[in-house]
Design a protein around this motif. Structure first.
Motif, mmCIF file in Angstrom:
data_model
loop_
_atom_site.group_PDB
_atom_site.id
_atom_site.type_symbol
_atom_site.label_atom_id
_atom_site.label_comp_id
_atom_site.label_asym_id
_atom_site.label_seq_id
_atom_site.Cartn_x
_atom_site.Cartn_y
_atom_site.Cartn_z
ATOM 1 N N ILE A 170 71.678 81.116 4.454
ATOM 2 C CA ILE A 170 72.868 80.674 4.522
ATOM 3 C C ILE A 170 73.237 79.261 5.100
ATOM 4 O O ILE A 170 72.761 78.752 6.056
ATOM 5 C CB ILE A 170 73.499 81.490 5.478
ATOM 6 C CG1 ILE A 170 73.228 82.965 4.869
ATOM 7 C CG2 ILE A 170 75.344 80.542 4.698
ATOM 8 C CD1 ILE A 170 73.954 84.100 5.258
ATOM 9 N N PRO A 171 73.390 78.178 4.291
ATOM 10 C CA PRO A 171 73.131 77.095 4.708
ATOM 11 C C PRO A 171 74.688 76.686 5.442
ATOM 12 O O PRO A 171 75.681 77.932 5.152
ATOM 13 C CB PRO A 171 74.268 76.333 3.047
ATOM 14 C CG PRO A 171 73.171 76.971 2.699
ATOM 15 C CD PRO A 171 74.043 78.227 2.345
ATOM 16 N N GLY A 172 74.799 76.031 6.244
ATOM 17 C CA GLY A 172 75.327 76.061 7.424
ATOM 18 C C GLY A 172 75.395 75.463 9.023
ATOM 19 O O GLY A 172 73.705 75.365 8.595
ATOM 20 N N LEU A 173 75.594 75.953 10.174
ATOM 21 C CA LEU A 173 75.046 75.226 11.202
ATOM 22 C C LEU A 173 74.509 76.239 11.713
ATOM 23 O O LEU A 173 73.229 75.934 12.879
ATOM 24 C CB LEU A 173 76.086 75.179 12.086
ATOM 25 C CG LEU A 173 77.592 74.306 11.432
ATOM 26 C CD1 LEU A 173 78.579 73.578 12.237
ATOM 27 C CD2 LEU A 173 76.433 72.808 11.741
ATOM 28 N N ASN A 174 74.504 77.303 11.606
ATOM 29 C CA ASN A 174 73.658 78.904 12.047
ATOM 30 C C ASN A 174 72.255 78.728 11.363
ATOM 31 O O ASN A 174 72.352 79.020 10.363
ATOM 32 C CB ASN A 174 74.553 79.768 12.001
ATOM 33 C CG ASN A 174 73.724 80.939 13.027
ATOM 34 O OD1 ASN A 174 72.865 80.876 13.450
ATOM 35 N ND2 ASN A 174 74.072 81.490 13.752
#
Ligand SMILES: NC(=O)c1ccc[n+]([C@@H]2O[C@H](COP(=O)([O-])OP(=O)(O)OC[C@H]3O[C@@H](n4cnc5c(N)ncnc54)[C@H](OP(=O)(O)O)[C@@H]3O)[C@@H](O)[C@H]2O)c1
Length: 486
Positions: free
Chosen positions: A386-390
């Motif tokens: 999932i695109p994002g920081l995690n």
């Protein structure tokens, strides 16, 4: 190019011929697929003038193509067509037919007989054709007989039918139909497996958890209640169509793509499926019947109400679990299910890969779904970030390949099979050993269900698989896919 020859169509006034075969032949003619000199000799049991037969053909085409067809093709098609009346009470009916067909000025020596008649008539017609010498090949000509489905109603009757027809015909003259094999999407299973080198390394029990082969319909039994009640879902769909899909999905690579080698690979596979263990029957076979419910917003009757027999135990839902006893598949369950009046219709093969990711233990599953109808697609479910920081949040992404695109040729399964019959290509027809292996697998289940008069589980029309069917799963992590997409 297929040989010039004559297609002799028995049962020309029957339902299959009217709806599929004659319009199918017309479509092939329209696409330029029929050889210029090929004739169609239609055999019915009612007297009828040529003009009346032409009017009937016109009626069939009007219904099928809504009057929208080429007049020049129609003229050409009519020139190929001859109607012959085979009166049931005329002892010389077949003799008269032979006199016509032996007229060398009208017909070549190449004759292919399509028996689109009721199964009880197959053996008798073959005997009658043989008595008139119509099955004898001479000077390199061909004589072939296409037998409609079903070939027998169990192992014993299939063997009996075989014994009767093999008195007059060699195996390479017999074309046993399973019209699913005429579907381009079924042939695509072989192309997907054997024309893409990425699949072979994972196509085995090391990587695959289980396989589901599904054929669901929203339709009920309609006006075929008598036929259906004597047949049931298992015999109607699983005995041939679904087992053929299983064979194509799991067979070893054929030595070549010749008809003989493809059939040998399927026979080997079908003969290596283990019979259902009778001491654990309930964990391998499940049946149910639809009760009243809603399909696309409309209330529909339950099976027993349509039948007006509250005691019938005939299944409209059947699910079975099979194991293949070979090195590639040992221990891997293969689930076959078919139903009428389910929430949605569709024919597809779902392959669930094993969840054995050593690094990301909680990664979800990978599925591959080969859809036969209504859509012809190959669908994959893979995990993506999932695109994002995690860094390690992921979800399922769906990849879908359309195997049919605008402009692709659209040829009905029966059309393909009629061309194969004329061309002498048996790869999309059943060998007797396939038929025997298929009956051997389903006979014990049918017999057990016939003896057991307990009312089957009822599922509401328009619902998904009855929860009770889960009993056949090997473990709790397995579940039915509700559709191609999940
Ligand atoms: N309809 C389908 O969609 C479908 C699908 C799959 C499989 N099939 C199989 O295809 C076959 C035909 O099905 P159908 O629905 O078309 O059956 P049907 O409507 O009963 O037609 C059979 C036809 O064969 C004729 N016939 C019987 N003996 C004959 C003979 N000696 N000479 C000439 N005609 C003869 C019958 O004439 P009379 O009526 O005068 O007896 C009848 O018109 C069956 O084996 C069926 O299981 C059909």
């Amino acid at each position: 190019m297929i040989d010039n020859g004559t297609l002799v169509l028995f049962g020309a006034k029957g339902n299959l011929a009217r709806v599929k075969l004659i319009p199918g032949l017309f479509h092939l003619d329209d696409c330029g697929q029929l050889p210029r000199k090929m004739k169609i000799f239609s055999v019915g049991r009612q007297e009828m003038s040529h003009e009346a037969w032409v009017a009937e053909i016109k009626d069939m085409l009007d219904k099928k193509f809504k009057g929208n067809y080429d007049q020049a093709t129609f003229e050409r098609f009519i020139k190929r067509n001859i109607y012959h009346c085979n009166l049931p009470d005329d002892p010389d009916a077949f003799k008269k037919m032979a006199v016509k067909l032996n007229n060398e000025e009208e017909f070549t020596d190449n004759l292919a007989f399509f028996l689109s008649v009721r199964p009880s008539d197959f053996a008798l017609i073959v005997d009658q054709l043989a008595d008139e010498g119509l099955l004898t090949e001479k000077n390199g000509s061909f004589r072939r007989v296409l037998i409609e489905k079903p070939f027998g109603t169990n192992y014993e009757s299939a063997v009996e039918l075989q014994k009767s027809i093999e008195k007059h015909l060699r195996e390479d003259q017999i074309y046993r139909i399973d019209h699913y094999l005429g579907k381009s999407a079924l042939q695509n299973i072989l192309i997907t497996r054997f024309a893409n080198s990425i699949f072979e390394p994972v196509w085995n029990n090391q990587f695959i958890d289980h396989i589901q082969i599904t054929n669901h319909e929203t339709l009920g039994v309609g006006d075929r209640t008598t036929f259906y009640d004597a047949t049931g879902a298992l015999r109607d769909m699983i005995q041939s169509h679904l087992l053929q899909m299983l064979a194509l999905t799991t067979m070893e690579a054929p030595k070549s793509f010749s008809p003989g080698d493809i059939r040998d690979a399927k026979i080997n596979l079908l003969e290596s499926i283990q019979p259902i263990p009778m001491n654990d029957f309930d964990h391998h076979a499940f049946r149910a019947q639809y009760s009243s419910g809603k399909i696309e917003g409309e209330t529909v009757k339950g099976y027993l109400d349509e039948l007006e027999d509250q005691n019938s135990v005939t299944e409209t839902y059947a699910a079975i679990k099979l194991f293949i006893n070979n090195q590639r598949w040992r221990g891997i369950p293969i689930y076959l299910r078919t139903a009428k009046r389910l929430h949605e219709g569709g024919t597809y093969i779902s392959i669930k890969f094993k969840d054995n990711n050593p690094i990301l233990e909680n990664a979800g599953s990978n599925w591959m779904v080969m859809s036969i109808q209504p859509k012809e697609t190959t669908h994959f479910e893979i995990q993506t970030k999932i695109p994002g920081l995690n860094d390690f949040d992921f979800r399922v992404s769906n990849l879908e390949a359309n195997n049919r695109v605008a402009g692709d040729e659209s040829i009905d399964a029966y059309e393909t099979l009629m061309l194969d019959l004329m061309a002498g290509n048996q790869s999309r027809f059943l060998h007797i050993n396939e038929v025997k292996a298929q009956w051997k697998l389903v006979d014990p289940i049918i017999e057990t269900w016939m003896k057991d008069k307990t009312q089957p589980v009822q599922y509401i029309a328009g619902s998904s698989d009855p929860v009770e069917s889960k009993i056949i799963f090997e473990n709790e992590s397995q579940f039915w896919r509700k559709s191609i997409h999940g």
